[in-house]
Design an enzyme around this catalytic site. Structure first.
Site, PDB file in Angstrom:
ATOM      1  CG  LEU A  25       2.207  14.255 -23.940  1.00 19.69           C
ATOM      2  CD1 LEU A  25       1.641  13.221 -22.987  1.00 19.69           C
ATOM      3  CD2 LEU A  25       1.112  14.787 -24.843  1.00 19.69           C
ATOM      4  CD  GLN A  54      -5.413   8.586 -22.047  1.00 22.39           C
ATOM      5  OE1 GLN A  54      -5.313   9.722 -22.475  1.00 22.39           O
ATOM      6  NE2 GLN A  54      -6.046   7.634 -22.705  1.00 22.39           N
ATOM      7  CD  GLU A  98      -1.284   7.786 -29.051  1.00 22.77           C
ATOM      8  OE1 GLU A  98      -1.579   8.210 -27.922  1.00 22.77           O
ATOM      9  OE2 GLU A  98      -2.055   7.121 -29.744  1.00 22.77           O
ATOM     10  NE  ARG A 120      -2.933   8.728 -25.869  1.00 25.19           N
ATOM     11  CZ  ARG A 120      -3.254   9.996 -25.968  1.00 25.19           C
ATOM     12  NH1 ARG A 120      -3.969  10.579 -25.028  1.00 25.19           N
ATOM     13  NH2 ARG A 120      -2.866  10.707 -27.006  1.00 25.19           N
ATOM     14  CG  HIS A 139       0.377  10.077 -23.013  1.00 25.06           C
ATOM     15  ND1 HIS A 139       1.541   9.646 -23.591  1.00 25.06           N
ATOM     16  CD2 HIS A 139      -0.373  10.592 -24.021  1.00 25.06           C
ATOM     17  CE1 HIS A 139       1.501   9.904 -24.889  1.00 25.06           C
ATOM     18  NE2 HIS A 139       0.350  10.468 -25.183  1.00 25.06           N
TER      19      HIS A 139
END
Ligand SMILES: Cc1cc2nc3c(=O)[nH]c(=O)nc-3n(C[C@H](O)[C@H](O)[C@H](O)COP(=O)(O)OP(=O)(O)OC[C@H]3O[C@@H](n4cnc5c(N)ncnc54)[C@H](O)[C@@H]3O)c2cc1C
Length: 605
Positions: free
Chosen positions: A250, A234, A253, A309, A236
């Protein structure tokens, strides 16, 4: 006298993140002797970094939610490659695990009437993420740690497991070294739970910390267990892109859940231009409807920024490639705009997203209550990992269990935000329960001296080799990161991935000559030299599986096969060592949901 100490437990848990701690608590509740080994200090696992929340259909904010909707959202998000039974167990058991955490002292944000507050997140139909501002992982780890240390669990901090030890066809323990003193240790155990988290450090741009080098996946594979779904990594959509020293960190979200919007350099909200058919019916038609959704209007549909995502990351990638990116190669994420809607927006943002406010203020000198952030995709999570039995979490190697990010099955081709923290709690508990039951039924296995001697030789070999610039551990790591980022990243092509395999093979042979200097205490060069083996192995597994999946699905996007393939959508790719020692990728049919679950999926479409 052997050059190592031997320690015995009934159940050995490798990893002290949410999955490992929850497994250890469950096993010790079953009254077996439990040991936890972790690479860094207790409390510093990846889980502590989790921001947005834990997904559980508590239905506190929207009473239309329930396990069936959560199950369906998880299956749709995973593009139906998920193990249906894991998705069902997860959706049904997550609420109890969250309430249990609360009863152990976790302080979640509250609704006005005092229940656990839940927020919107990508791919979840209703507000579902129980959270503590944007520091949910910290609260989770703190609670599990506090609860765990009163259960009589032995914790071995700053110990890195290097090899799993087998007795015939079952697991018998693990060989490790402690970073502080550089001493070698053998852990004997009746059952082992692998809970080592992800693989992000194999890529250059990542939200993951230094510990996430794919050890659990590599250790399990080396010991003979199957891996699965390794092609699904994944990316992001929103990591920091500037300044360079913080690239990849990060940006939760939760920013988009609170109303943050994505714009390109032309000021356009580009996500409205590309809404996948699978989600068209659930996505807002207008900016105004999207905002209403973020403020809790039950009649509104989610804004396209809250699509899954994989999709959002690819749209950002496309904008940047088309020359419509931000100055430092990302796009703009704007939460400051909500001042047009909320008179107290500054306090609101600081209260809802305190971590993000500080992160940008401290690291980039940006005030997110006033300015847009620059963001771009970052390697975040791996859906694939150790293949496990859906009920018990036992791997294909008897006595070896796996839970959390290092296990495969729940998330299929793409994980929904918030579904990892709930995964850790639900399947961490199950792994601990079943590992304890296994330990009660089996005696300690024999640990073969030859295997320990071989592990010791391998661990110490880098000190004995001749130094040479081309085999320095940090150089090899950096070259691997470049290779994976550039050739097996967010958009993949066969010819590039074939080049990646050649590079990985070259790095492997150089890693076999890797040399370090200095002594054994806190030696980062030695540590990286030992980490390389896992990173190279998982990188090869990711690349080989990605070559074999000749379609685009979930997080795996093939420029040379941009469409979904119906037949490929019915198989999982299993990664297994063949008789000749070479890595094999074996397609296996995805287990089909029961008629009842198929009916639920249809009903919720
Ligand atoms: C910044 C960030 C924010 C996130 N936010 C969310 C969120 O809001 N919601 C959500 O659901 N998910 C979120 N995630 C994902 C989630 O945090 C992780 O997937 C999850 O915490 C992994 O937990 P785990 O228990 O599997 O492993 P980890 O928490 O990663 O712990 C792994 C443990 O294994 C140990 N270990 C590793 N290798 C070895 C070895 N060889 N020997 C001994 N010990 C070893 C480590 O020291 C550590 O103790 C986020 C991730 C990041 C990076």
């Amino acid at each position: 006298m052997p050059g190592y100490e031997t320690i015995e437990h009934d159940v050995l848990v490798i990893g002290a993140g949410g999955a490992g701690l929850r497994a250890a608590i469950a096993a010790s509740a079953a009254k077996v002797k439990v040991g936890v080994v972790c690479k860094s200090l207790l409390g510093k696992a990846h889980t502590v970094m989790a921001e947005g929340g834990v997904a559980a259909a508590l239905a506190n904010v929207d009473d239309r939610d329930g396990w069936k909707v959560h199950f369906t959202d998880t299956m749709r998000g995973g593009q139906y490659l998920n193990h249906y039974r894991m998705a069902e167990i997860h959706a049904k058991e997550a609420p109890a695990r969250v309430h249990e955490l609360e009863s152990w002292g976790a302080l979640f944000d509250r609704t006005p009437d005092g229940r656990i507050l839940q927020r919107n997140f990508g791919g979840h139909r209703y507000p579902r993420l129980a959270h503590v501002g944007d520091r949910t992982g910290l609260e989770m780890i703190r609670t599990l740690q506090d609860h765990g240390i009163h259960q009589g669990i032995d914790v071995h901090m700053e110990h890195t497991v290097l090899t799993l030890l087998r007795d015939g066809d079952r697991v018998a323990g693990a060989f490790a070294y402690d970073r502080e003193r550089g001493r070698l240790k053998v852990f004997r155990a009746k059952a082992v739970v692998m809970a080592t988290g992800g693989i992000g450090r194999a890529f250059r741009i990542t939200s993951n910390s230094w510990e996430y080098t794919g050890d659990g996946q590599a250790l399990a594979y080396d010991a003979g267990a199957d891996l699965m779904d390794m092609e699904f990594v994944q990316f992001h959509p929103t990591g920091m892109v500037w300044p360079p020293s913080v690239r990849g960190i990060l940006v939760t979200e939760g920013v988009r859940g609170e109303g943050g919007v994505l714009r390109n350099s032309l000021g356009k909200r580009f996500m409205f231009d590309d809404i996948p058919p699978l989600y068209a019916a659930q996505t807002a038609d207008s900016e105004e409807e999207g905002w209403r959704y973020c403020t809790g209007d039950k009649d509104a549909r989610r804004p396209p920024e809250l699509l899954t995502r994989d999709h959002v990351a690819r749209c950002i990638n496309r904008e940047v490639k088309a020359g419509r990116g931000s100055p430092h190669g990302g796009v703009f994420l704007d939460i400051a705009w909500i001042k047009e809607k909320l008179p107290n927006s500054v306090e609101h943002i600081k209260r809802k997203l305190p971590g993000m406010y500080h992160q940008f203020k401290e690291l980039a000198d940006i005030d997110i209550t006033q300015e847009a952030m620059e963001v771009g995709p970052t390697t975040h999570y791996i859906m694939g990992g150790v293949r496990v039995d859906a009920e018990s979490q036992m791997s294909t190697l008897p006595g070896l269990f796996a839970a959390g990010e290092c296990a495969a099955g729940l998330h299929g081709a793409n994980r929904l935000g918030g579904n990892s923290l709930s995964d850790l709690l639900v399947f961490g508990k199950r792994a601990g329960d079943y590992a304890a039951a296994w330990a009660k039924e089996h005696a300690l296995g024999r640990v073969p001296e030859e295997a320990v001697a071989a592990a010791e030789r391998e661990a110490m070999a880098p000190f004995e080799r001749t130094q040479s610039a081309d085999v320095a551990p940090f150089l090899l790591h950096s070259e691997l990161q470049d290779c994976m980022q550039d050739l097996v990243g967010i958009v993949r092509r066969e010819e590039e991935m074939a080049r990646a395999l050649t590079t990985i093979a070259g790095l492997k042979s150089r890693a076999a000559r890797v040399a370090v200097q200095g002594n054994r205490e806190f030696n980062p060069g030695w540590h990286t030299a030992l980490d390389l083996k896992s990173m190279l192995l998982v990188s090869e597994a990711i690349t080989r599986a990605a070559i074999q999946r000749k379609e685009s699905r979930g997080a795996h996007f093939r420029e040379d096969f941009p469409a979904k393939d119906e037949a490929a959508g019915r198989i999982n790719l299993v990664v297994r060592r063949g008789q000749d020692g070479a890595m094999q990728i074996v397609p296996e049919a995805v287990p089909q949901p029961t008629a009842e679950l198929k009916g639920i999926i249809e009903e919720m479409k």
